[in-house]
Motif scaffolding. Structure first.
Motif, PDB file in Angstrom:
ATOM      1  N   GLN A 217      11.336  33.942  14.976  1.00 26.22           N
ATOM      2  CA  GLN A 217      11.284  33.055  16.138  1.00 26.22           C
ATOM      3  C   GLN A 217      12.159  33.587  17.275  1.00 26.22           C
ATOM      4  N   ARG A 218      13.364  34.056  16.935  1.00 20.37           N
ATOM      5  CA  ARG A 218      14.250  34.605  17.969  1.00 20.37           C
ATOM      6  C   ARG A 218      13.676  35.890  18.552  1.00 20.37           C
TER       7      ARG A 218
ATOM      8  N   THR B  49      11.159  38.744  23.055  1.00 22.54           N
ATOM      9  CA  THR B  49      10.005  39.539  23.491  1.00 22.54           C
ATOM     10  C   THR B  49       9.358  38.934  24.732  1.00 22.54           C
ATOM     11  N   ARG B  50       9.241  37.606  24.758  1.00 22.37           N
ATOM     12  CA  ARG B  50       8.648  36.962  25.942  1.00 22.37           C
ATOM     13  C   ARG B  50       9.460  37.250  27.193  1.00 22.37           C
ATOM     14  N   ARG B  51      10.773  37.247  27.075  1.00 26.41           N
ATOM     15  CA  ARG B  51      11.624  37.525  28.238  1.00 26.41           C
ATOM     16  C   ARG B  51      11.536  38.991  28.659  1.00 26.41           C
TER      17      ARG B  51
ATOM     18  N   VAL C 253      21.355  39.708  30.875  1.00 29.09           N
ATOM     19  CA  VAL C 253      21.133  38.416  31.544  1.00 29.09           C
ATOM     20  C   VAL C 253      19.852  37.763  31.017  1.00 29.09           C
ATOM     21  N   ALA C 254      18.814  38.571  30.840  1.00 30.39           N
ATOM     22  CA  ALA C 254      17.528  38.038  30.385  1.00 30.39           C
ATOM     23  C   ALA C 254      17.625  37.439  28.985  1.00 30.39           C
ATOM     24  N   LEU C 255      18.459  38.022  28.138  1.00 27.28           N
ATOM     25  CA  LEU C 255      18.563  37.567  26.748  1.00 27.28           C
ATOM     26  C   LEU C 255      19.606  36.466  26.554  1.00 27.28           C
ATOM     27  N   ALA C 256      20.327  36.134  27.623  1.00 28.54           N
ATOM     28  CA  ALA C 256      21.385  35.130  27.515  1.00 28.54           C
ATOM     29  C   ALA C 256      20.813  33.802  27.020  1.00 28.54           C
ATOM     30  N   GLY C 257      21.536  33.189  26.091  1.00 32.16           N
ATOM     31  CA  GLY C 257      21.129  31.884  25.604  1.00 32.16           C
ATOM     32  C   GLY C 257      20.313  31.917  24.331  1.00 32.16           C
ATOM     33  N   ILE C 258      19.857  33.098  23.917  1.00 33.61           N
ATOM     34  CA  ILE C 258      19.109  33.179  22.650  1.00 33.61           C
ATOM     35  C   ILE C 258      20.110  33.495  21.541  1.00 33.61           C
ATOM     36  N   PRO C 259      20.376  32.564  20.648  1.00 34.25           N
ATOM     37  CA  PRO C 259      21.371  32.824  19.595  1.00 34.25           C
ATOM     38  C   PRO C 259      20.927  33.964  18.675  1.00 34.25           C
ATOM     39  N   GLY C 260      21.907  34.761  18.255  1.00 34.92           N
ATOM     40  CA  GLY C 260      21.623  35.843  17.312  1.00 34.92           C
ATOM     41  C   GLY C 260      20.963  37.058  17.910  1.00 34.92           C
TER      42      GLY C 260
END
Length: 810
Positions: free
Chosen positions: A526-527, A532-534, A650-657
């Motif tokens: 899921q992560r 990948t979407r970002r 910056v794009a990946l910020a907020g996605i845990p792990g």
């Protein structure tokens, strides 16, 4: 420890003065002087036996440059992630076979692939995409076609009138130039959802495209065919490197001879590892041979005897025997870095022999071999202790190879020291056969007289203090370079070839990538989809941005369930309308009924990661799934070389792990932290040694003893500052050696002030051999060794010039 007078140390064992040699009777056969040679002989036999057993097991030699890098104990998960990824990437070799004539390039690439495969050095080799590859993909994914939806289909199904939009898309596909290709899928996939999914699968990176079953690149009128290989054995296995290199060279030579104007490029970790190993072996031979020749020349010129040559070889040989044996017991493999550095140890371990031989050479009247030893024993012992403390600084670094060097050097010095103390009195019983003083003694006496004159001036202490302060003033302008790449041993030829391959293929980075972690496989998937979407959003805005993710290949159960729900809600809400639309397009009633039935009855479960890994379709992407590490599941997303690290972070910020990992910056940051910490530790070490010296010699004499290595260290780094020489962690670590070796010289002068000429001769010879060894180390092609060699050579040179500071007025 002061020089013990004969009255206190040897009163019970010293015979009358007229006896040229101590005469031990049967009652004193277990005395110290009788026991030492036997005990040491027994230890040497044990070491030889241990080495023989270790040799049967096999003494491994490590050439992997990555093993020089520090381990990250604070981040074991990231450390093991990097290690596992490296295990998968390191054995890979990539070949590009190019020619202006595409057919000739293709034919040559196929022949070369056969030759590489038949060489027996490759576990797998891929030059042509097999004809059944598409069928394999279809067999695996087609049963899940109503759960694995492409972004295009998901967007379509979210429209208000999804049925109309879906039928309109189908109508366009059936009237497109590829309608013949699509028509084969229609009976089982009437809406052509699976063909849309296939278009989302990862494509070859960069400029690589598939043509006639082979991965192809075109550049400036040349066609290059790509061959991917995975070596059968560890690329750092030094025992197999030569055979692999010879086989590759022969295959490439045959290919270029068979096809004129053929260009063959190849690169991989193996080529750099083999080159580094070859260079290190050459340096071991060069430094070891150079040091030995220099030592032999000094012995012959100074002591004028073959016996002395043979005697000096003993501490060198036993020192190396001790070092190799003990290190092999504590470490699974000896690094070539250690062996190269160990070759320079020759110049240091011979110091103890020189002090004894100088005492012997300049002895006047009757010579007593044991008294000769006891007269220098305190200085020898203090010298080996301080030298080991100097090498111990290497143990405090995060580098496994430097820690190995610390043990190798410390144990090697103890082996040399033990040989001198235990065996030299037996081997050098006879008085010197040459009466005339050695030529070098003239220079030594002149040098000591010069220092006598210098110390006569009251201004000398002030000048030396001002010199030290002046050196400190230059430290603000020292240029520090903590970039790990500055320590890479890279061949310009190999680098150029690797750069050319990256330029042609636009390959993915292996030192900068995204790590995805989770408690379970589902959480990681899921992560991974979120990340990948970002990244896809970034790719839409930057055509040069490239990445490789498992998300399209390994959807989460959550996504599969959402896809199936979306499909049913959008299309089966009006099943009759959908059936009518398909019938109007000419679909047979049984095809339409089967399609609707499959939509209704398909189970909302997909396939597991284990199923995917077991399938041949996963082969090109398995390196992205690392599996369970430290109770976490881990996968990777690889990035192209053209990417903005800040933008991705910056794009990946907020996605845990999920974290962007830059190995170069990460290790360089650690370099900087350790450099700063070790700089303080160097200062603390000097203070600790000063405390030890104060305890033994009192304050005034202790300051004189340590003043030489302190000022030598300051002068060395001031010179770096003035000349603009970048300083890194290894230059700082080398300061421990300047302390450990430099303080030896002043201790010997302090202990041997009553025989300053003999001490000066031994110190001069010792310094020359040390300078020779580390000077040769400075010529190393390994930047890490070069840094150590330069720092120690300069520091010991200054320490030699300043060593008579410790002399009291004679």
């Amino acid at each position: 420890m002061a020089i013990l007078p004969e009255s206190s140390f040897m009163a019970s064992t010293t015979p009358p003065r007229h006896s040229p040699q101590r005469n031990f009777g049967s009652s004193s056969k277990f005395s110290l002087q009788a026991m030492l040679p036997r005990v040491w002989f027994a230890l040497v036999i044990v070491l030889l036996a241990a080495l023989a057993l270790l040799a049967q097991r096999g003494i491994g030699v490590e050439t992997n440059l990555l093993s020089l890098l520090p381990s990250f104990q604070k981040e074991p998960l990231l450390q093991k992630t990097v290690e596992r990824f490296a295990e998968q990437v390191n054995p890979r070799l990539i070949f590009l076979v190019g020619h202006k004539n595409p057919e000739q390039a293709r034919t040559a690439a196929k022949k070369m692939a056969v030759a590489l495969r038949n060489s027996g050095h490759f576990a797998s080799l891929e030059a042509e995409i097999q004809q059944n590859t598409l069928e394999t993909w279809q067999q695996f994914y087609f049963p899940h076609r109503y759960r694995m939806l492409s972004p295009e289909i998901r967007q379509l199904l979210k429209q208000p009138d999804a049925v109309a939009a879906t039928l309109h898309r189908l109508q366009e596909k059936l009237h497109s130039p590829l309608s013949a290709f699509f028509s084969r899928m229609l009976p089982q996939d009437p809406l052509l959802f699976f063909s849309s999914f296939l278009q989302t699968l990862p494509k070859p990176p960069g400029q690589v495209f598939l043509e006639e079953g082979m991965l192809t690149v075109q550049d400036h009128g040349k066609t290059y065919l790509l061959i991917n290989g995975v070596l059968q054995h560890n690329p750092f296995n030094i025992g197999r490197q030569a055979a692999v290199q010879e086989a590759l060279a022969e295959i490439i030579e045959q290919a270029t001879l068979s096809t004129s104007d053929l260009e063959v490029l190849h690169s991989g970790v193996f080529r750099f590892a083999a080159k580094a190993a070859e260079e290190a072996q050459r340096e071991v031979l060069t430094i070891g041979t150079g040091s030995m020749l220099g030592i032999l020349f000094l012995i012959i010129v100074t002591f004028r005897g073959i016996r002395q040559v043979l005697v000096v070889v003993l501490p060198l040989a036993i020192g190396l025997l001790t070092a190799v044996t003990v290190c092999s017991l504590f470490f699974v493999k000896l690094h070539l870095f250690t062996l190269v550095f160990g070759a320079s140890l020759i110049g240091v371990s011979v110091d103890y022999a020189f002090h004894y031989l100088a005492k012997h050479r300049l002895s006047a009247g009757q010579w007593n071999s044991w008294e000769g030893l006891w007269s220098i024993f305190p200085a020898l012992t203090m010298g080996v202790v301080t030298s080991i403390l100097g090498y111990a600084g290497f143990w405090l670094t995060p580098f496994p190879a430097l820690q190995q060097i610390a043990l190798f050097s410390a144990v090697g010095l103890l082996g040399a020291y033990g040989t001198v103390v235990c065996w030299f009195p037996l081997l050098m019983k006879a008085p010197p056969s040459v009466a005339s003083p050695p030529v070098a003694l003239v220079a030594v006496k002149w040098f000591l007289q010069l220092w006598d004159a210098i110390q006569e001036h009251r201004a000398t202490p002030v000048v030396l203090i001002m010199l030290g302060i002046g050196c400190l003033a230059t430290f603000n302008s020292i240029q520090f370079n903590d970039d790990i790449r500055a320590l890479e041993q890279r061949s310009p030829t190999l680098q150029s070839e690797a750069h050319r391959i990256r330029e042609l293929t636009g390959g993915l980075e292996v030192s900068r990538f995204i790590v995805v972690r989770g408690k379970s496989v589902e959480e990681v998937l899921q992560r991974q989809e979120q990340a990948t979407r970002r990244l896809q959003s970034l790719a839409r805005n930057d055509p040069q941005f490239d990445f490789q993710s498992l998300a399209p290949l390994l959807p989460s159960q959550k996504t599969l369930a959402e896809n199936q729900t979306l499909l049913r809600d959008a299309l089966l809400a009006q099943p009759e309308r959908l059936k009518q639309g398909l019938s109007n397009m000419g679909f047979a009633p049984e095809v339409v009924e089967l399609f609707v039935r499959e939509l209704l009855n398909s189970e909302p479960h997909g396939f597991s990661v284990k199923d995917w890994l077991a399938s041949p379709i996963s082969k090109p992407f398995r390196h992205l799934w690392l599996g369970k590490i430290e109770q976490k599941q881990v996968s990777l997303i690889l990035l192209g070389s053209r990417h903005d690290a800040q933008q991705i972070t910056v794009a990946l910020a907020g996605i845990p792990g999920v974290a962007y990992l830059n190995q170069v910056e990460r290790i360089s940051s650690l370099f900087r932290q350790y450099r700063e910490a070790l700089t303080k530790l160097v200062a603390l070490s000097y203070l600790l040694v000063l405390g030890l010296l104060i305890w033994k010699y009192r304050l005034r004499k202790a300051v004189k003893i340590i003043g030489s290595p302190v000022l030598a260290t300051l002068l060395t780094f001031a010179l770096f500052s003035i000349t603009g020489q970048p300083v890194n962690l290894l230059h700082i670590v080398s300061s421990f050696l300047i302390l450990g070796i430099g303080v030896d010289y002043t201790i010997f002068f302090t202990a041997g002030h009553h025989a300053a000429s003999a001490t000066g001769l031994a110190v001069l010879l010792s310094a020359i051999t040390t300078l020779l060894s580390f000077g040769l180390l400075f010529l190393s092609q390994t930047p890490a060794l070069e840094a150590v060699g330069l720092t120690v050579a300069l520091g010991i040179g200054f320490a030699l010039l300043l060593s008579p500071l410790a002399l009291t007025k004679r």
